[in-house]
Write a protein that holds these residues in place. Structure first.
Motif, PDB file in Angstrom:
ATOM      1  N   SER A 103     -24.627  36.158 -14.431  1.00  0.00           N
ATOM      2  CA  SER A 103     -25.327  36.619 -13.622  1.00  0.00           C
ATOM      3  C   SER A 103     -27.017  36.152 -13.956  1.00  0.00           C
ATOM      4  N   GLU A 104     -27.236  36.056 -14.857  1.00  0.00           N
ATOM      5  CA  GLU A 104     -28.657  35.456 -15.211  1.00  0.00           C
ATOM      6  C   GLU A 104     -28.762  34.153 -14.603  1.00  0.00           C
ATOM      7  N   LEU A 105     -27.794  33.079 -14.766  1.00  0.00           N
ATOM      8  CA  LEU A 105     -27.996  31.849 -14.240  1.00  0.00           C
ATOM      9  C   LEU A 105     -28.026  32.040 -12.654  1.00  0.00           C
ATOM     10  N   TYR A 106     -27.344  33.053 -12.157  1.00  0.00           N
ATOM     11  CA  TYR A 106     -27.232  32.934 -10.728  1.00  0.00           C
ATOM     12  C   TYR A 106     -28.566  33.268 -10.306  1.00  0.00           C
ATOM     13  N   LYS A 107     -29.077  34.424 -10.725  1.00  0.00           N
ATOM     14  CA  LYS A 107     -30.470  35.241 -10.366  1.00  0.00           C
ATOM     15  C   LYS A 107     -31.533  33.923 -10.602  1.00  0.00           C
ATOM     16  N   ARG A 108     -31.304  33.338 -11.672  1.00  0.00           N
ATOM     17  CA  ARG A 108     -32.353  32.030 -11.825  1.00  0.00           C
ATOM     18  C   ARG A 108     -32.920  31.255 -10.949  1.00  0.00           C
ATOM     19  N   ILE A 109     -31.615  30.736 -10.342  1.00  0.00           N
ATOM     20  CA  ILE A 109     -31.616  29.584  -9.375  1.00  0.00           C
ATOM     21  C   ILE A 109     -32.098  30.191  -7.961  1.00  0.00           C
ATOM     22  N   ILE A 110     -31.569  31.561  -7.616  1.00  0.00           N
ATOM     23  CA  ILE A 110     -32.001  32.036  -6.636  1.00  0.00           C
ATOM     24  C   ILE A 110     -33.421  32.374  -6.504  1.00  0.00           C
ATOM     25  N   ASP A 111     -34.039  32.922  -7.929  1.00  0.00           N
ATOM     26  CA  ASP A 111     -35.564  33.050  -7.863  1.00  0.00           C
ATOM     27  C   ASP A 111     -36.306  31.835  -7.598  1.00  0.00           C
ATOM     28  N   GLU A 112     -35.763  30.457  -8.048  1.00  0.00           N
ATOM     29  CA  GLU A 112     -36.492  29.358  -7.823  1.00  0.00           C
ATOM     30  C   GLU A 112     -36.325  28.961  -6.615  1.00  0.00           C
ATOM     31  N   ILE A 113     -35.416  28.752  -5.962  1.00  0.00           N
ATOM     32  CA  ILE A 113     -35.093  28.022  -4.612  1.00  0.00           C
ATOM     33  C   ILE A 113     -34.872  29.056  -3.542  1.00  0.00           C
ATOM     34  N   GLY A 114     -34.554  30.482  -3.667  1.00  0.00           N
ATOM     35  CA  GLY A 114     -34.116  31.121  -2.594  1.00  0.00           C
ATOM     36  C   GLY A 114     -35.030  31.114  -1.486  1.00  0.00           C
ATOM     37  N   ASP A 115     -36.416  31.267  -1.813  1.00  0.00           N
ATOM     38  CA  ASP A 115     -37.334  31.441  -0.802  1.00  0.00           C
ATOM     39  C   ASP A 115     -37.212  30.140   0.042  1.00  0.00           C
ATOM     40  N   TYR A 116     -36.546  29.271  -0.203  1.00  0.00           N
ATOM     41  CA  TYR A 116     -36.623  28.095   0.484  1.00  0.00           C
ATOM     42  C   TYR A 116     -35.214  27.984   1.500  1.00  0.00           C
ATOM     43  N   LEU A 117     -34.281  28.448   1.101  1.00  0.00           N
ATOM     44  CA  LEU A 117     -32.876  28.103   1.431  1.00  0.00           C
ATOM     45  C   LEU A 117     -32.703  29.154   2.640  1.00  0.00           C
ATOM     46  N   PHE A 118     -32.054  28.377   3.782  1.00  0.00           N
ATOM     47  CA  PHE A 118     -31.670  28.961   5.060  1.00  0.00           C
ATOM     48  C   PHE A 118     -30.112  29.253   4.867  1.00  0.00           C
ATOM     49  N   GLU A 119     -29.424  28.743   4.307  1.00  0.00           N
ATOM     50  CA  GLU A 119     -28.211  29.153   4.060  1.00  0.00           C
ATOM     51  C   GLU A 119     -27.560  29.036   2.832  1.00  0.00           C
ATOM     52  N   LEU A 120     -26.543  29.896   2.254  1.00  0.00           N
ATOM     53  CA  LEU A 120     -25.960  29.762   0.969  1.00  0.00           C
ATOM     54  C   LEU A 120     -24.492  29.931   1.002  1.00  0.00           C
ATOM     55  N   GLN A 121     -23.644  29.035   0.640  1.00  0.00           N
ATOM     56  CA  GLN A 121     -22.214  29.249   0.671  1.00  0.00           C
ATOM     57  C   GLN A 121     -21.544  29.531  -0.676  1.00  0.00           C
ATOM     58  N   MET A 122     -21.308  30.775  -0.774  1.00  0.00           N
ATOM     59  CA  MET A 122     -20.680  31.090  -2.204  1.00  0.00           C
ATOM     60  C   MET A 122     -19.203  30.921  -2.200  1.00  0.00           C
ATOM     61  N   PHE A 123     -18.667  29.491  -2.471  1.00  0.00           N
ATOM     62  CA  PHE A 123     -17.436  29.208  -2.559  1.00  0.00           C
ATOM     63  C   PHE A 123     -17.535  27.670  -2.739  1.00  0.00           C
ATOM     64  N   ASN A 124     -16.513  27.223  -3.410  1.00  0.00           N
ATOM     65  CA  ASN A 124     -16.251  25.924  -3.492  1.00  0.00           C
ATOM     66  C   ASN A 124     -14.961  25.583  -4.044  1.00  0.00           C
ATOM     67  N   TRP A 125     -14.741  25.390  -5.495  1.00  0.00           N
ATOM     68  CA  TRP A 125     -13.543  25.309  -6.029  1.00  0.00           C
ATOM     69  C   TRP A 125     -12.876  26.292  -6.604  1.00  0.00           C
ATOM     70  N   GLY A 126     -13.449  27.491  -6.671  1.00  0.00           N
ATOM     71  CA  GLY A 126     -12.762  28.766  -7.192  1.00  0.00           C
ATOM     72  C   GLY A 126     -12.548  29.857  -6.158  1.00  0.00           C
ATOM     73  N   GLU A 127     -12.046  30.841  -6.322  1.00  0.00           N
ATOM     74  CA  GLU A 127     -11.762  32.177  -5.606  1.00  0.00           C
ATOM     75  C   GLU A 127     -12.960  33.068  -5.857  1.00  0.00           C
ATOM     76  N   PRO A 128     -13.977  33.235  -4.926  1.00  0.00           N
ATOM     77  CA  PRO A 128     -15.161  34.087  -4.955  1.00  0.00           C
ATOM     78  C   PRO A 128     -15.020  35.425  -5.428  1.00  0.00           C
ATOM     79  N   LEU A 129     -14.027  35.926  -4.868  1.00  0.00           N
ATOM     80  CA  LEU A 129     -13.685  37.626  -5.061  1.00  0.00           C
ATOM     81  C   LEU A 129     -13.106  37.778  -6.305  1.00  0.00           C
TER      82      LEU A 129
END
Length: 429
Positions: free
Chosen positions: A62-88
Motif C-alpha cells: 500500500s505504501e508503494l501504491y500511495k507513493r506513486i499516486i502522490d508523485e504522478i496522480g495529479d497528472y493522470l487522466f486515467e488509471l487501469q488497475m489490472f494487468n497480469w493479476g486478478e485485482p479483486l
C-alpha cells in the motif's frame, strides 16, 4: 477538476513527443498499476494462468501504491488497475481506487469476478468511486465459459454482477459502469447473440464483444495445441489482415513514436516497471520504481532512453517491426510469438519485436485516456450541471484533446437512452 498543471503537462508531453526527446520532463497522463501478479483462474493463453513463473507472486504494498499516486496522480487522466493479476484478490483494492479518485482520475478495473466476495467488499467497491468495472465472461453458458476461463464459476460471476447492480441501486449511485467483456473464440462465437439479448438482465450496463489478444506460446495449453482456436469471423480475429483494427496501423507508417514510452507508466505489483502492458516476462522490464529514487530516475532509465531513441533515427522503425510481424503471421497464422521466447541480448529490447503491433488499438490506449476523461466530464456536467466539470472538459480540449462536439453529441445520446432505460454503449459514466 484536475489542477492546471495537469493540462499544461499535456502540452509539454506533446512537445517532447514531437521533438523525439529521449529524456522526458513531462509526467505520464495514463498509468497501469497491477494490484496483484496472481490469479485464481487458469486461462490457457495467459502467462499468469499458465503458471509460467515469469513474474514473482506478489500483492502490491500500500505504501508503494500511495507513493506513486502522490508523485504522478495529479497528472493522470486515467488509471487501469489490472494487468497480469486478478485485482479483486487484493483486500485493499477498493481503498486504492478511492485514493486515486481523490486526484480526479478515471479509474477502470477488469476482473474475472469468479470469487466469493463479502457484502462489505462489494459495497466498498461500489462506494470507492470506480468508474468502469470490466467483467470477463467469455460465453453465455457454463459449458462454453469454462473452456477458456478454466477454474471459473459461471453462476458465481452472474450472481456477483447482480449483487453489484443491487448495491448500486441501494446506494443510489450510477457507477461503476459494469461492462460485460466477451472475448470471441471459435468455440463461443455462436453465443454472442445470446449475450447481446441478455446482458442487461444479467446485471451489466453494456456489452463489449471483441477478439482475443493472445500470443502463441511454446508453453502449450493455448492455440498451439488446438485447445483454443481463434474465431472464424474476421471481425473477432485480430490475427487476420482483414480485421478492421488492422487499419489503425497506418498512423505509425511515418515512424510515429510509441505513445507508451511518452504517455504511460506501467507499474507491476513488485515495483518493476514495464514499457507497456504487454510485457510477459520481468526480464524485459525497463526499471524498478522506489520511493527513494523517485519517478523521473525510473522513467528516464537507460532502457527507456534506448527505447525512445529508436524513433529518433532516420529509418522507419515500425517498418522493421512490421516485417517481423508479417513473417510471424505467415509462419504461425496467429497474432505473434511473444518476445519472452525470443533471444534477448544487450542490444535488443522487447520493443524490437513489439508485442502490441498486431493489436494496434492497444498502441493507442494511453492517448485514449484523454477521450475517456472528456467523456466522463461531459456526462457529469449534463447530470449535475456543475460548471467545474464543464471547465475540465474545455481545458482538455484546449490542450489538444478531442473535438467538443464528439463528446457532447455522445453524452446527449446516452442521456436520452438512459431516460428510456437503455444503457447500450454507456461505457464511461
Amino acid at each position: 477538476m484536475k489542477p492546471m498543471k495537469a493540462y499544461l503537462n499535456v502540452l509539454k508531453l506533446r512537445l517532447n513527443m514531437a521533438l523525439r526527446k529521449e529524456v522526458l520532463s513531462n509526467y505520464p497522463i495514463f498509468a497501469v498499476i497491477d494490484p496483484t501478479s496472481f490469479c485464481n483462474l487458469r486461462c490457457p493463453i495467459c502467462p499468469t494462468g499458465l503458471r509460467l513463473g515469469l513474474r514473482p507472486t506478489k500483492a502490491i504494498d500500500s505504501e508503494l501504491y500511495k507513493r506513486i499516486i502522490d508523485e504522478i496522480g495529479d497528472y493522470l487522466f486515467e488509471l487501469q488497475m489490472f494487468n497480469w493479476g486478478e485485482p479483486l484478490l487484493h483486500k485493499q483494492t477498493p481503498e486504492f481506487i478511492q485514493y486515486a479518485k481523490s486526484k480526479d482520475i478515471t479509474v477502470i478495473l477488469s476482473t474475472n469476478l469468479s470469487m466469493n466476495l463479502s457484502d462489505e467488499y462489494i459495497q466498498s467497491l461500489v462506494k470507492s468511486g470506480l468508474d468502469v468495472l470490466v467483467v470477463s465472461l467469455d460465453g453465455a453458458t457454463a459449458e462454453t465459459y469454462v473452456k477458456y476461463r478454466r477454474g471459473g464459476n459461471f453462476s458465481l460471476v452472474r450472481e456477483n454482477m447482480l449483487r453489484i447492480h443491487s448495491a448500486k441501486e441501494r446506494l443510489g449511485v450510477y457507477t461503476p459502469t459494469v461492462v460485460w467483456q466477451f472475448l470471441v473464440f471459435r468455440h463461443n462465437q455462436h453465443e454472442v447473440e445470446i449475450a447481446k439479448r441478455n446482458y442487461k438482465t444479467w446485471g451489466a450496463d453494456s456489452l463489449s464483444v471483441q477478439g482475443a489478444f493472445a500470443a502463441t506460446s511454446r508453453y502449450g495449453k493455448g492455440y498451439d495445441e488446438g485447445l483454443i482456436e481463434p474465431s472464424t469471423i474476421p471481425q473477432y480475429n485480430l490475427g487476420l489482415p482483414e480485421n478492421p483494427a488492422q487499419e489503425a496501423k497506418r498512423k505509425y507508417t511515418k515512424n510515429r513514436p510509441c505513445p507508451w514510452l511518452y504517455e504511460a507508466f506501467v507499474l507491476n505489483a513488485n515495483g518493476k516497471v514495464s514499457p507497456c502492458c504487454a510485457v510477459w516476462d520481468e526480464k524485459n522490464d525497463f526499471a524498478e520504481y522506489s520511493a527513494s529514487s523517485g519517478f523521473f530516475d525510473t522513467w528516464n532509465s537507460e532502457r527507456f532512453q534506448r527505447a525512445r531513441r529508436l524513433f529518433s533515427r532516420s529509418q522507419k522503425f515500425w517498418d522493421s517491426v512490421a516485417t517481423s510481424s508479417l513473417q510471424t503471421l505467415a509462419e504461425t497464422g496467429n497474432v505473434a510469438v511473444h518476445h519472452s521466447e525470443a533471444s534477448v541480448n544487450e542490444k535488443q529490447l522487447i520493443c524490437h519485436k513489439c508485442p502490441m503491433y498486431n493489436v494496434p488499438f492497444c498502441l493507442d490506449i494511453p492517448e485514449n485516456s484523454l477521450n475517456a476523461y472528456a467523456y466522463r466530464k461531459t456526462h457529469l456536467f449534463l447530470r449535475t450541471r456543475n460548471t467545474r466539470h464543464l471547465i475540465g472538459l474545455l481545458l482538455i480540449i484546449l490542450m489538444g484533446g478531442p473535438p467538443v462536439w464528439q463528446f457532447v453529441g455522445s453524452a446527449l445520446k446516452m442521456r436520452i437512452l438512459r431516460s428510456f432505460g437503455n444503457f447500450d454503449n454507456d461505457r464511461i459514466d
